[in-house]
Design an enzyme around this catalytic site. Structure first.
Site, mmCIF file in Angstrom:
data_model
loop_
_atom_site.group_PDB
_atom_site.id
_atom_site.type_symbol
_atom_site.label_atom_id
_atom_site.label_comp_id
_atom_site.label_asym_id
_atom_site.label_seq_id
_atom_site.Cartn_x
_atom_site.Cartn_y
_atom_site.Cartn_z
ATOM 1 N N SER A 141 0.846 -1.205 0.000
ATOM 2 C CA SER A 141 0.000 0.000 0.000
ATOM 3 C C SER A 141 0.879 1.254 0.000
ATOM 4 C CB SER A 141 -0.859 0.011 1.265
ATOM 5 O OG SER A 141 -1.503 1.250 1.432
ATOM 6 N N TYR A 154 -1.676 -0.444 10.634
ATOM 7 C CA TYR A 154 -1.866 -0.815 9.217
ATOM 8 C C TYR A 154 -0.610 -0.467 8.400
ATOM 9 C CZ TYR A 154 -3.894 -1.005 4.508
ATOM 10 O OH TYR A 154 -4.135 -1.295 3.180
HETATM 11 P P1 NDP Z 1 -11.782 -5.560 -0.030
HETATM 12 O O1 NDP Z 1 -12.254 -5.404 1.373
HETATM 13 O O2 NDP Z 1 -12.714 -5.310 -1.147
HETATM 14 O O3 NDP Z 1 -11.132 -7.003 -0.218
HETATM 15 C C1 NDP Z 1 -10.422 -7.661 0.791
HETATM 16 C C2 NDP Z 1 -10.333 -9.118 0.426
HETATM 17 O O4 NDP Z 1 -9.532 -9.789 1.399
HETATM 18 C C3 NDP Z 1 -11.694 -9.802 0.403
HETATM 19 O O5 NDP Z 1 -11.791 -10.579 -0.760
HETATM 20 C C4 NDP Z 1 -11.680 -10.675 1.635
HETATM 21 O O6 NDP Z 1 -12.415 -11.864 1.380
HETATM 22 C C5 NDP Z 1 -10.182 -10.988 1.739
HETATM 23 N N1 NDP Z 1 -9.801 -11.429 3.070
HETATM 24 C C6 NDP Z 1 -9.833 -10.731 4.233
HETATM 25 N N2 NDP Z 1 -9.438 -11.510 5.251
HETATM 26 C C7 NDP Z 1 -9.142 -12.724 4.714
HETATM 27 C C8 NDP Z 1 -8.676 -13.949 5.242
HETATM 28 N N3 NDP Z 1 -8.443 -14.102 6.564
HETATM 29 N N4 NDP Z 1 -8.480 -14.997 4.409
HETATM 30 C C9 NDP Z 1 -8.744 -14.863 3.095
HETATM 31 N N5 NDP Z 1 -9.176 -13.736 2.518
HETATM 32 C C10 NDP Z 1 -9.370 -12.681 3.335
HETATM 33 O O7 NDP Z 1 -10.528 -4.566 -0.129
HETATM 34 P P2 NDP Z 1 -9.437 -4.301 -1.279
HETATM 35 O O8 NDP Z 1 -9.748 -4.995 -2.524
HETATM 36 O O9 NDP Z 1 -9.246 -2.838 -1.291
HETATM 37 O O10 NDP Z 1 -8.144 -4.926 -0.584
HETATM 38 C C11 NDP Z 1 -7.237 -5.784 -1.226
HETATM 39 C C12 NDP Z 1 -5.826 -5.437 -0.785
HETATM 40 O O11 NDP Z 1 -5.472 -4.142 -1.261
HETATM 41 C C13 NDP Z 1 -5.624 -5.397 0.735
HETATM 42 O O12 NDP Z 1 -4.424 -6.047 1.063
HETATM 43 C C14 NDP Z 1 -5.516 -3.908 1.024
HETATM 44 O O13 NDP Z 1 -4.767 -3.653 2.188
HETATM 45 C C15 NDP Z 1 -4.831 -3.424 -0.233
HETATM 46 N N6 NDP Z 1 -4.974 -1.991 -0.508
HETATM 47 C C16 NDP Z 1 -6.211 -1.425 -0.663
HETATM 48 C C17 NDP Z 1 -6.327 -0.061 -0.858
HETATM 49 C C18 NDP Z 1 -7.663 0.606 -0.933
HETATM 50 O O14 NDP Z 1 -7.705 1.851 -0.835
HETATM 51 N N7 NDP Z 1 -8.763 -0.112 -1.129
HETATM 52 C C19 NDP Z 1 -5.137 0.797 -0.988
HETATM 53 C C20 NDP Z 1 -3.894 0.081 -0.855
HETATM 54 C C21 NDP Z 1 -3.819 -1.245 -0.629
HETATM 55 P P3 NDP Z 1 -13.323 -12.674 2.423
HETATM 56 O O15 NDP Z 1 -13.881 -11.694 3.398
HETATM 57 O O16 NDP Z 1 -14.318 -13.333 1.539
HETATM 58 O O17 NDP Z 1 -12.373 -13.664 3.037
#
Ligand code: NDP
Length: 246
Positions: A141, A154
């Site tokens: 990030s 974070y």
């Molecule tokens: P979302 O909340 O849309 O997606 C997060 C995903 O992580 C979901 O598919 C969720 O699936 C999965 N997840 C969470 N916990 C678990 C777990 N224990 N095991 C398996 N899967 C898990 O957010 P984003 O798409 O934004 O996030 C994706 C990545 O991008 C993250 O690492 C985030 O930190 C990073 N990021 C996001 C930014 C933003 O502004 N959105 C900016 C910079 C980085 P489920 O709940 O079905 O398990």
């Protein structure tokens, strides 16, 4: 590299960046392995991908559990023959000010954002070494590069992911031809802020959401860019921000 018929495991594929990446890679002929905990969302995504003649495998799993990753790798090899890459994308961001001592949320972030990434690497590495090639893309990030309010823990988890990626690159790229990338986006329009429970931070987030953020597809495009370079090219970091974000 040609990504047609290459096999990629994508964690956190049930929404946001992971889902957009699954679409992008499948549209370009890759076989995608969709891993997350929300089974229904993964099944819906698989149906969408297959409607567009793509190939997808659903793995219901939690990245904090090594046995779920081992299951993902063995089912992937059975279904698609090998693993060519891992997109370590699953993550959460329950921002809060440190003095509120939301220690359960700190622990969850460490477990998913850091240990989840380590677990993924441990699970796929034997196969990538065997192939003497592959890609590991870790979704870090902008938070790896600078602190923002409520982000002490974070930001620490995302710095860990960035530095781990650099260590992996130095150890694995020259020796095994396994290319490693850290992707560092600014604000992206996804569900990521849904885990925030600190009311003071929620207000700040609502303010931030008034600007034009990145779309999940923008990150998927940067992942596609990384994967389609010649194998001699390791893209170390991709640091991308919304134009409107300071
Ligand atoms: P979302 O909340 O849309 O997606 C997060 C995903 O992580 C979901 O598919 C969720 O699936 C999965 N997840 C969470 N916990 C678990 C777990 N224990 N095991 C398996 N899967 C898990 O957010 P984003 O798409 O934004 O996030 C994706 C990545 O991008 C993250 O690492 C985030 O930190 C990073 N990021 C996001 C930014 C933003 O502004 N959105 C900016 C910079 C980085 P489920 O709940 O079905 O398990």
């Amino acid at each position: 590299m040609e990504i047609e018929n290459k096999v990629f495991i994508i964690t956190g594929a049930s929404s946001g960046i992971g889902k957009a990446t699954a679409h992008k890679l499948a549209e370009n002929g890759s076989k995608v392995v969709l891993m997350a905990r929300s089974e229904d969302d993964l099944n819906d995504l698989k149906i969408e991908i297959e409607k567009n003649n793509g190939k997808a495998l659903v793995i219901v799993g939690d990245v904090t559990k090594t046995k779920d990753f081992d299951n993902a790798v063995s089912k992937t090899k059975k279904e698609f023959g090998t693993v060519n890459g891992l997109i370590n994308n699953a993550g959460l961001m329950p921002l809060s000010f440190v003095e509120k001592l939301k220690t359960d949320e700190w622990e969850k972030m460490v477990d998913v954002n850091i240990k989840g990434v380590l677990n993924g690497v441990a699970a796929v590495l034997p196969e990538l070494k065997e192939n003497n090639s592959g890609n590991i893309i870790n979704i870090s990030s902008m938070a790896a590069n600078r602190y923002f309010p409520g982000g002490a823990v974070y930001c620490a988890t995302k710095s860990a992911v960035k530095m781990f990626s650099e260590g992996l690159r130095q150890e694995l790229a020259p020796k095994y031809g396994i290319n490693i990338t850290s992707i560092e986006p600014g604000a992206v329009a996804t569900n990521l802020t849904s885990t925030i429970t600190d009311e003071d931070i929620k207000e700040k987030m609502e303010e931030m959401q008034k600007m034009e953020t990145l779309e999940a597809e923008d990150i998927a495009n940067s992942i596609y860019y990384v994967l389609t370079q010649p194998e001699r090219v390791n893209i170390n970091d991709v640091y991308l921000m919304p134009s409107e974000q300071q």
